[in-house]
Write a protein that holds these residues in place. Structure first.
Motif, PDB file in Angstrom:
ATOM      1  N   ASN A  45       0.822  -1.211   0.000  1.00  0.00           N
ATOM      2  CA  ASN A  45       0.000   0.000   0.000  1.00  0.00           C
ATOM      3  C   ASN A  45       0.856   1.261   0.000  1.00  0.00           C
ATOM      4  O   ASN A  45       0.507   2.268  -0.633  1.00  0.00           O
ATOM      5  CB  ASN A  45      -0.940   0.008   1.205  1.00  0.00           C
ATOM      6  N   ARG A  98       0.490   4.042  -3.056  1.00  0.00           N
ATOM      7  CA  ARG A  98       0.090   5.441  -2.817  1.00  0.00           C
ATOM      8  C   ARG A  98       0.886   6.423  -3.679  1.00  0.00           C
ATOM      9  O   ARG A  98       0.475   7.566  -3.865  1.00  0.00           O
ATOM     10  CB  ARG A  98       0.243   5.795  -1.335  1.00  0.00           C
ATOM     11  N   ASP A 110      -7.971   5.680  -2.397  1.00  0.00           N
ATOM     12  CA  ASP A 110      -7.641   4.508  -1.580  1.00  0.00           C
ATOM     13  C   ASP A 110      -8.273   3.228  -2.107  1.00  0.00           C
ATOM     14  O   ASP A 110      -7.900   2.127  -1.680  1.00  0.00           O
ATOM     15  CB  ASP A 110      -8.085   4.725  -0.129  1.00  0.00           C
TER      16      ASP A 110
END
Length: 312
Positions: A283, A287, A293
């Motif tokens: 993650n 990003r 998200d």
């Protein structure tokens, strides 16, 4: 002066009941010898204490103990059996000898009489607790010879025993499977589960394949890149989906496979990452390339986050 000579001269002095200078000299010499012995013993004890204190600078035994406490909370009915396993490992860690052959002999009892039966008793009591405990104790513990896996200790002992028939009785080769090689040892336990519970072999095989997919990304050459993160995301989400399904359909099997896999694995970045940490790492990389998200690893039931190797 030898003890016999000191005793002989002392008896002469006592028999003569004299307080002459010669007897006083003997008494002074005896005081010096006693002081030297006390000083030597004190230094020896100090050295041993320092050795023991330095034996586990990384606090491995403390970490194992803390993780097992979490396993016991999850499986309270198995707390006694888990305590027996840890007691045997502590005993192995504490054994000392001036000679390696004697040290090997000192390991026989805690391995054969204590650890192997304790693991079997735990497996018979609760297989979920058994697999979770196996994943926690599958580390290199501090010994007189440095940090060693339980499998390595077993090999060391068997190497000093005179013939094959005298080697440690390691029921089901459980101790031998604890090589502190997390990925290979987890695969061994998958095989052990499938052998002992053939009725779930197909389902377990599917979980194992999804697990292998996740672990392949631990040692990818493009670790941390955009392509790596996107590919790892797919493996992690497939893995989570299968586990969440098994959790609903077969909660007992879910507990067993989670216990097998819930450990830390070495990655290309030089760190050991739990599956929960791997999800966070993926993650973190994603990003850098996404705006929302929704593009991150989806873990709706928190299953991936729960696989923290009992570290939180």
């Amino acid at each position: 002066m030898k003890k016999g000579n000191i005793l002989f001269v002392s008896l002469i002095c006592i028999a003569a009941l004299t307080g002459n200078a010669f007897c006083a000299k003997v008494q002074d010499e005896m005081k010096e010898i006693k002081a030297s012995i006390a000083a030597f013993a004190g230094e020896d004890i100090k050295t041993l204490a320092e050795e023991i204190n330095q034996q586990d600078p990384n606090g491995i035994m403390e970490q194992v103990s803390a993780k097992l406490e979490k396993v016991k909370k999850e499986y309270p009915a198995s707390a006694g059996e888990i305590n027996n396993v840890f007691a045997a490992i502590k005993e192995l860690s504490s054994r000392r000898s001036d000679r390696l052959d004697f040290l090997a002999q000192n390991y026989v009892t805690p391995l054969e009489r204590d650890l192997s039966p304790a693991l079997i008793a735990l497996k018979n009591q609760n297989t979920g607790a058994f697999y979770a405990t196996m994943s926690v104790i599958d580390v290199e513990i501090p010994t007189q010879r440095g940090y060693r896996s339980l499998s390595s200790i077993l090999d060391f002992v068997n190497g000093y025993l005179p013939f094959e028939g005298s080697q440690i009785r390691d029921t089901d080769n459980l101790i031998d499977s604890l090589g502190a090689q997390p990925y290979q040892d987890a695969l061994w336990l998958f095989g052990y589960l499938q052998k002992n519970e053939p009725d779930v072999k197909q389902t377990t095989g599917i979980i194992e394949e999804k697990f292998k997919c996740v672990l392949r990304h631990y040692n990818s050459q493009d670790f941390g890149s955009k392509v790596w993160a996107q590919n790892a995301e797919g493996c992690l989400e497939d893995f989570e989906y299968v586990l969440s399904t098994i959790k609903v359909l077969n909660p007992r099997l879910y507990g067993k496979v989670l216990g097998i896999m819930n450990r830390k694995y070495p990655a290309t970045n030089g760190k050991k990452l739990s599956i929960a940490e791997m999800k966070d790492k993926v993650n973190e990389s994603l990003r850098n390339y996404i705006l929302a998200d929704t593009g991150l690893v989806q873990d709706p039931h928190g299953i991936l986050s729960s696989m923290d190797a009992y570290s939180k």
